[in-house]
Design a protein around this motif. Structure first.
Motif, short mmCIF file in Angstrom:
data_model
loop_
_atom_site.label_atom_id
_atom_site.label_comp_id
_atom_site.label_asym_id
_atom_site.label_seq_id
_atom_site.Cartn_x
_atom_site.Cartn_y
_atom_site.Cartn_z
N LYS A 1 14.22 -15.19 15.74
CA LYS A 1 12.96 -15.23 16.48
C LYS A 1 12.15 -13.94 16.23
CE LYS A 1 14.47 -18.39 20.13
NZ LYS A 1 15.49 -19.00 19.25
N LEU A 2 12.04 -13.58 14.95
CA LEU A 2 11.29 -12.39 14.54
C LEU A 2 9.97 -12.81 13.93
CD1 LEU A 2 14.22 -10.42 12.84
CD2 LEU A 2 13.26 -10.04 15.12
N GLU A 3 8.95 -12.00 14.16
CA GLU A 3 7.61 -12.31 13.65
C GLU A 3 7.25 -11.28 12.58
OE1 GLU A 3 3.14 -13.36 15.40
OE2 GLU A 3 4.72 -12.59 16.72
N ALA A 4 6.94 -11.79 11.39
CA ALA A 4 6.61 -10.93 10.26
C ALA A 4 5.10 -10.77 10.12
CB ALA A 4 7.19 -11.50 8.98
N LYS A 5 4.71 -9.70 9.47
CA LYS A 5 3.30 -9.50 9.16
C LYS A 5 2.90 -10.43 8.02
CE LYS A 5 3.01 -4.65 10.64
NZ LYS A 5 2.68 -3.26 10.24
N ASP A 6 1.60 -10.46 7.74
CA ASP A 6 1.08 -11.37 6.72
C ASP A 6 1.19 -10.79 5.32
OD1 ASP A 6 0.43 -13.17 8.73
OD2 ASP A 6 -1.57 -12.32 9.00
N THR A 7 2.24 -10.08 5.03
CA THR A 7 2.44 -9.51 3.70
C THR A 7 3.93 -9.28 3.48
OG1 THR A 7 1.79 -7.73 2.20
CG2 THR A 7 2.24 -7.12 4.47
N PHE A 8 4.31 -9.15 2.25
CA PHE A 8 5.68 -8.79 1.94
C PHE A 8 5.68 -8.05 0.61
CE2 PHE A 8 4.82 -13.19 0.94
CZ PHE A 8 5.21 -13.35 -0.37
N ILE A 9 6.74 -7.28 0.39
CA ILE A 9 6.79 -6.36 -0.74
C ILE A 9 8.02 -6.64 -1.57
CG2 ILE A 9 6.88 -3.91 -1.42
CD1 ILE A 9 5.99 -4.51 2.11
N GLU A 10 7.86 -6.60 -2.88
CA GLU A 10 8.97 -6.69 -3.81
C GLU A 10 9.10 -5.37 -4.57
OE1 GLU A 10 8.56 -11.50 -4.69
OE2 GLU A 10 8.15 -10.05 -6.28
N GLU A 11 10.26 -4.76 -4.50
CA GLU A 11 10.54 -3.53 -5.24
C GLU A 11 11.50 -3.88 -6.38
OE1 GLU A 11 12.47 0.94 -4.56
OE2 GLU A 11 12.97 -0.72 -3.22
N TYR A 12 11.07 -3.64 -7.61
CA TYR A 12 11.85 -4.03 -8.78
C TYR A 12 12.82 -2.90 -9.15
CZ TYR A 12 9.02 -8.18 -9.31
OH TYR A 12 8.43 -9.40 -9.10
N LEU A 13 14.10 -3.11 -8.82
CA LEU A 13 15.11 -2.10 -9.15
C LEU A 13 15.44 -2.08 -10.63
CD1 LEU A 13 17.57 -2.54 -6.14
CD2 LEU A 13 15.52 -1.13 -6.31
N THR A 14 15.25 -3.20 -11.31
CA THR A 14 15.38 -3.27 -12.76
C THR A 14 13.98 -3.37 -13.36
OG1 THR A 14 15.66 -5.67 -12.55
CG2 THR A 14 17.65 -4.34 -12.73
N ASP A 15 13.77 -2.72 -14.48
CA ASP A 15 12.45 -2.68 -15.11
C ASP A 15 12.07 -4.08 -15.59
OD1 ASP A 15 10.17 -2.24 -16.59
OD2 ASP A 15 10.95 -0.49 -17.65
N PRO A 16 11.04 -4.69 -15.02
CA PRO A 16 10.68 -6.06 -15.43
C PRO A 16 10.16 -6.13 -16.86
CG PRO A 16 9.03 -5.17 -13.94
CD PRO A 16 10.16 -4.18 -13.95
N LEU A 17 9.80 -4.99 -17.45
CA LEU A 17 9.30 -4.99 -18.83
C LEU A 17 10.45 -4.99 -19.84
CD1 LEU A 17 6.38 -2.39 -18.56
CD2 LEU A 17 6.38 -4.84 -18.05
N LYS A 18 11.64 -4.59 -19.41
CA LYS A 18 12.76 -4.45 -20.34
C LYS A 18 13.98 -5.30 -19.98
CE LYS A 18 11.51 0.39 -21.22
NZ LYS A 18 11.98 1.81 -21.15
N THR A 19 14.01 -5.85 -18.78
CA THR A 19 15.18 -6.58 -18.30
C THR A 19 14.98 -8.08 -18.49
OG1 THR A 19 15.50 -4.87 -16.63
CG2 THR A 19 16.70 -6.93 -16.32
N ALA A 20 16.03 -8.75 -18.96
CA ALA A 20 15.97 -10.21 -19.05
C ALA A 20 15.67 -10.78 -17.67
CB ALA A 20 17.30 -10.76 -19.58
N GLU A 21 14.85 -11.82 -17.65
CA GLU A 21 14.37 -12.32 -16.35
C GLU A 21 15.52 -12.77 -15.45
OE1 GLU A 21 11.29 -15.63 -14.46
OE2 GLU A 21 11.50 -15.44 -16.63
N ASP A 22 16.58 -13.32 -16.03
CA ASP A 22 17.69 -13.79 -15.18
C ASP A 22 18.60 -12.66 -14.73
OD1 ASP A 22 18.72 -13.26 -17.67
OD2 ASP A 22 20.06 -14.99 -17.72
#
Length: 241
Positions: free
Chosen positions: A209-230
């Motif tokens: 029963k928690l209410e979230a704000k109208d946004t969310f954040i993704e922090e990429y711990l692996t470099d999306p430019l160099k890491t295989a998507e899976d």
């Protein structure tokens, strides 16, 4: 608030071996002495035996059973196998506090069908700017979703920095990353499979029963430019109202 963690518990219950004690006790109990067997008296011979000379009884020869060789020592018990270390799951719904960081950001829009490619292009543009000006990154790249609908979303691609870049393009700016109380979730795998993660997040918020704000954040711990998507590892932060 304590976040859920999936725990794998393993219990090894050895079989009871109380019979070992009993058999050991029996092994130490001396065997009863064999009863003397009654030998029939020899028939009287014709020659009279001298009365005074009694022949001594022959020494008893120990039977093979009585002089049993000691049994070989029992082999030492095998060492108990060391259990494999238990791997705990990633934090799911862990309460945390986000601290604002200075970031260089670029605004963008994307369709769901080409979402990941659009995000990668935004990170490429930011990295090209920083590399050109020799500015070191001060943290992991982030995506801040500002609005979503059935067809796509708007976002801010952000990279933390310690100094201000110069001569920014019109679609880029310097700002601050989100701050405040949030719940932390972890996604491992491809961007396309994040639907399952967000469904689990939604269920968690409903259950608590928690209410979230109208946004969310993704922090990429692996470099999306160099890491295989899976192979992506992404922290998902859901700010709370």
């Amino acid at each position: 608030m304590i976040g859920f963690r999936r725990l794998a518990l393993a219990a090894l219950i050895p079989a009871a071996a109380f019979s070992l004690g009993l058999s050991g006790a029996l092994a130490q109990t001396p065997n009863p002495a064999p009863s003397a067997s009654a030998s029939p008296s020899p028939a009287p011979s014709a020659a009279p035996s001298p009365a005074a000379s009694t022949l001594p009884a022959p020494a008893a020869t120990p039977s093979p059973a009585a002089s049993a060789s000691p049994s070989p020592a029992a082999p030492p018990p095998a060492a108990a196998a060391t259990p494999a270390p238990v791997q705990t799951a990633d934090p799911f719904g862990q309460e945390t506090t986000l601290e604002a960081k200075k970031v260089v950001m670029v605004k963008g829009t994307a369709n769901w069908d080409s979402a990941f490619d659009t995000l990668v292009d935004a990170f490429k543009a930011l990295n090209a700017l920083l590399d050109k000006q020799g500015i070191t990154r001060a943290g992991n790249p982030m995506i801040v979703y500002t609005s979503t609908d059935d067809t796509g979303f708007t976002f801010l691609a952000e990279i933390p920095v310690d100094q201000d870049p110069k001569n920014l393009p019109k679609d880029m700016s310097i700002g601050k990353s989100p701050e405040g109380k949030a719940l932390k979730f972890v996604h491992r795998g491809s961007y396309d499979n994040m639907d399952n993660t967000y469904e689990a997040i939604t269920n968690h918020l409903d259950d608590k029963k928690l209410e979230a704000k109208d946004t969310f954040i993704e922090e990429y711990l692996t470099d999306p430019l160099k890491t295989a998507e899976d192979k992506l590892v992404i922290n998902v932060f859901v700010p709370l109202k």
